[in-house]
Scaffold this active site. Structure first.
Site, short mmCIF file in Angstrom:
data_model
loop_
_atom_site.label_atom_id
_atom_site.label_comp_id
_atom_site.label_asym_id
_atom_site.label_seq_id
_atom_site.Cartn_x
_atom_site.Cartn_y
_atom_site.Cartn_z
N HIS A 307 2.87 -12.77 -3.63
CA HIS A 307 3.03 -11.38 -4.08
C HIS A 307 3.69 -10.59 -2.96
CE1 HIS A 307 2.14 -7.41 -5.70
NE2 HIS A 307 1.96 -8.03 -6.85
N ASP A 364 -0.56 -13.19 -12.61
CA ASP A 364 0.02 -14.05 -13.67
C ASP A 364 -0.55 -15.45 -13.69
OD1 ASP A 364 2.94 -12.30 -12.88
OD2 ASP A 364 1.90 -12.17 -14.79
C1 SDX Z 1 4.27 -9.70 -10.58
O1 SDX Z 1 5.40 -6.09 -7.41
C2 SDX Z 1 4.40 -6.15 -8.22
O2 SDX Z 1 3.45 -5.44 -8.08
C3 SDX Z 1 4.56 -7.20 -9.31
C4 SDX Z 1 3.33 -7.40 -10.18
C5 SDX Z 1 3.03 -6.17 -11.02
O3 SDX Z 1 1.88 -5.99 -11.42
O4 SDX Z 1 4.00 -5.45 -11.38
O5 SDX Z 1 2.20 -7.72 -9.40
C6 SDX Z 1 3.56 -8.55 -11.19
O6 SDX Z 1 5.48 -9.72 -10.65
C7 SDX Z 1 3.49 -10.76 -9.85
C8 SDX Z 1 4.41 -11.85 -9.18
C9 SDX Z 1 4.77 -12.88 -10.25
N1 SDX Z 1 5.79 -13.83 -9.75
C10 SDX Z 1 5.47 -15.10 -9.45
O7 SDX Z 1 4.33 -15.58 -9.53
C11 SDX Z 1 6.67 -15.97 -9.06
C12 SDX Z 1 6.32 -16.82 -7.84
N2 SDX Z 1 6.16 -15.94 -6.71
C13 SDX Z 1 7.29 -15.72 -5.87
O8 SDX Z 1 8.55 -15.93 -6.36
C14 SDX Z 1 7.12 -14.64 -4.80
O9 SDX Z 1 5.89 -14.83 -4.23
C15 SDX Z 1 7.27 -13.19 -5.21
C16 SDX Z 1 8.55 -12.95 -5.95
C17 SDX Z 1 6.12 -12.77 -6.08
C18 SDX Z 1 7.24 -12.32 -3.95
O10 SDX Z 1 8.39 -12.65 -3.23
P1 SDX Z 1 8.72 -11.95 -1.82
O11 SDX Z 1 7.72 -10.91 -1.44
O12 SDX Z 1 10.15 -11.54 -1.85
O13 SDX Z 1 8.47 -13.14 -0.82
P2 SDX Z 1 9.55 -14.22 -0.47
O14 SDX Z 1 10.22 -14.70 -1.73
O15 SDX Z 1 10.42 -13.67 0.62
O16 SDX Z 1 8.65 -15.42 0.08
C19 SDX Z 1 8.14 -15.39 1.41
C20 SDX Z 1 7.96 -16.88 1.77
C21 SDX Z 1 9.21 -17.72 1.56
O17 SDX Z 1 9.13 -18.83 2.42
P3 SDX Z 1 9.86 -18.77 3.88
O18 SDX Z 1 11.31 -18.34 3.63
O19 SDX Z 1 9.08 -17.73 4.69
O20 SDX Z 1 9.76 -20.18 4.44
O21 SDX Z 1 6.97 -17.46 0.89
C22 SDX Z 1 7.58 -18.48 0.11
C23 SDX Z 1 9.07 -18.24 0.15
O22 SDX Z 1 9.78 -19.46 -0.05
N3 SDX Z 1 7.04 -18.32 -1.26
C24 SDX Z 1 6.67 -19.34 -2.05
C25 SDX Z 1 6.17 -18.71 -3.21
N4 SDX Z 1 6.26 -17.38 -3.10
C26 SDX Z 1 6.80 -17.15 -1.87
N5 SDX Z 1 6.73 -20.69 -1.90
C27 SDX Z 1 6.27 -21.43 -2.94
N6 SDX Z 1 5.75 -20.91 -4.08
C28 SDX Z 1 5.69 -19.56 -4.25
N7 SDX Z 1 5.19 -19.06 -5.38
#
Ligand code: SDX
Length: 428
Positions: A307, A364
């Site tokens: 998140h 989710d």
């Molecule tokens: C919602 O914003 C809100 O409030 C949203 C929400 C709401 O109520 O409106 O809460 C609803 O959208 C919840 C999120 C649902 N999405 C997912 O579950 C999709 C999977 N999650 C990710 O794609 C990710 O965690 C996000 C999009 C939710 C957040 O992304 P960020 O903050 O931009 O973080 P990032 O992509 O920069 O990741 C940071 C690191 C990275 O690794 P490094 O580059 O540091 O090595 O964490 C890793 C990412 O690769 N990472 C994951 C991961 N999520 C982040 N690795 C594996 N699996 C994951 N799910």
């Protein structure tokens, strides 16, 4: 107490006012930065940038705190009704008994949509994703209410648009589902409350009325409350920026539906179930899929994990996980993907890749399992998220207008070609 920050740029030192929020969050006010320094800030994805002042929702990602207008989500999810929470988010306080009754009655009177809208529905293919149908139908509502397009509309017209949208969204959502089944549309009934009406339109047939289990009604009410707002998330920010051009409420919310559709945002709940099903089909080897999620060469992400703000457990995920167990136990449902979800969660939370990056289950991760137990198919999960998030979108849109925020128009750092002269095609 006013604070300032000093910014040293070359030989010059600039002072920036520091704004302090109700929970002591601090923000550098850069509203005059470009004028005084010629510089802008850059922050892709706005990970560190506040877009507005807001009094609607407070969340503390480090401590897993979420409050709507100061009320903890745990109390609202347990004790309030979704329509009560909708009123709280939009109008700022819990309504009196009389005011709540009036608000509910007004909603009940506006649940029908114009008959002509059925024509739009018929034009969609049966396999149309219901989020595409919902986004288009919500925007189409504006064509039946031209007065909603007037930025200088009266307060009554303003409130009527809000009531109409809250009342009609369940009808549009359920009709999108019925259309996908090629089943007859079921009309709303004034004798039902909000959740009863929605489930009746989803699952009744002209030949047989659906009577929802009280456990299902309670779970739906709780899920809608838990999804109702989440401060400046992607879709709420979309609604605010579209509304900042004085686009009408229906158009602004339609844009929010589109933003929520993405699998990184609200579309994640459908992606979670598809992921869990794939793992089940693949023999349930959670270690293998955790390794894939950690492999930078592999595009696979653990959907429902991570998140932007919560660097601790998403408080909503904790409540939904409990509700998941209750609903499945009460309904006597054995869902193998729930066991896979729990195994994934356990393995991930012991794995340093996830711990280092503070990746925990988000709202989710478990919601799809409950929706499925309630008889709602995966392609409708994000529509359910939209139904829950609607009051939040409306509240954010209203606050943006009430605050007279300027039209949203970010700046950029240009990285393209510098000036060059046109070359006629014969000389290229
Ligand atoms: C919602 O914003 C809100 O409030 C949203 C929400 C709401 O109520 O409106 O809460 C609803 O959208 C919840 C999120 C649902 N999405 C997912 O579950 C999709 C999977 N999650 C990710 O794609 C990710 O965690 C996000 C999009 C939710 C957040 O992304 P960020 O903050 O931009 O973080 P990032 O992509 O920069 O990741 C940071 C690191 C990275 O690794 P490094 O580059 O540091 O090595 O964490 C890793 C990412 O690769 N990472 C994951 C991961 N999520 C982040 N690795 C594996 N699996 C994951 N799910």
């Amino acid at each position: 107490m006013s604070e300032t920050a000093k910014l040293i740029l070359g030989e010059e030192t600039h002072e920036l006012p520091v704004t302090i929020g109700a929970e002591n969050e601090r923000g550098l006010d850069i509203s005059k930065l470009r004028g005084s320094t010629g510089c802008i800030t850059i922050d892709r994805g706005f990970k560190n940038t506040g877009a507005c002042y807001s009094a609607i929702t407070y969340l503390d990602g480090e401590n897993g705190v979420l409050r709507y207008r100061g009320y903890p989500i745990e109390q609202l999810a347990e004790k309030a009704t979704f329509i009560e929470v909708a009123y709280l988010l939009i109008y700022g306080d819990l309504p009196s008994k009389e005011r709540l009754q009036e608000f509910e009655n007004n909603i009940t009177q506006h649940t029908l949509v114009h008959e002509e809208m059925k024509g739009f529905l018929q034009a969609y293919p049966a396999n149309a994703h219901p989020m595409g149908v919902l986004a288009a139908m919500v925007c189409s509502l504006s064509t039946f209410y031209p007065e909603s397009q007037d930025p200088n509309r009266s307060q009554e017209a303003f409130d009527l648009s809000i009531t109409r949208l809250i009342a009609k969204m369940p009808t549009l959502a359920a009709w999108a589902y019925k259309h996908s089944l090629r089943q007859p549309l079921i009309y709303p009934q004034n004798r039902f409350n909000y959740c009863e009406n929605f489930l009746n339109m989803m699952f009744s047939m002209p030949t047989e009325e659906y009577f929802p289990n009280p456990v299902v009604l309670k779970a739906l009410n709780k899920l809608l409350i838990l999804h109702a707002d989440h401060e400046q998330n992607c879709s709420a920010s979309t609604v605010r920026i579209v509304g900042s051009s004085q686009a009408n409420l229906y158009a602004s919310v339609s844009a929010g539906v589109c933003a929520l559709w993405g699998p990184l945002h609200g579309g994640a709940n459908q992606a979670v179930i598809q992921m869990l099903e794939a793992i089940k089909e693949d023999g349930g080897d959670t270690e293998k899929w955790i390794a894939k999620a950690k492999d930078k060469e592999d595009p696979f992400r653990l959907m429902g994990f991570g998140h932007r703000v919560y660097k601790n457990f998403d408080p909503r995920a904790r409540i939904i996980k409990e509700a998941c167990n209750d609903v499945l136990d009460t309904l006597g449902i054995e869902d193998p993907v729930l066991d896979i979800a729990k195994k994934l969660e356990k393995v991930a939370l012991d794995d340093e890749y996830f711990v280092e990056r503070s990746l925990y289950p988000n709202v989710d991760f478990y919601s799809g399992i409950i929706y499925r137990a309630l008889g709602i198919p995966p392609e409708m999960f994000t529509v359910m998220f939209s139904l829950g998030r609607l009051p939040g979108w409306i509240a954010q849109w209203k606050e943006m207008l009430d605050s007279k925020d300027p039209i949203g128009r970010p700046r950029q750092i240009y990285t393209g070609k510098t000036a060059r002269d046109y070359v006629p095609v014969d000389e290229r």
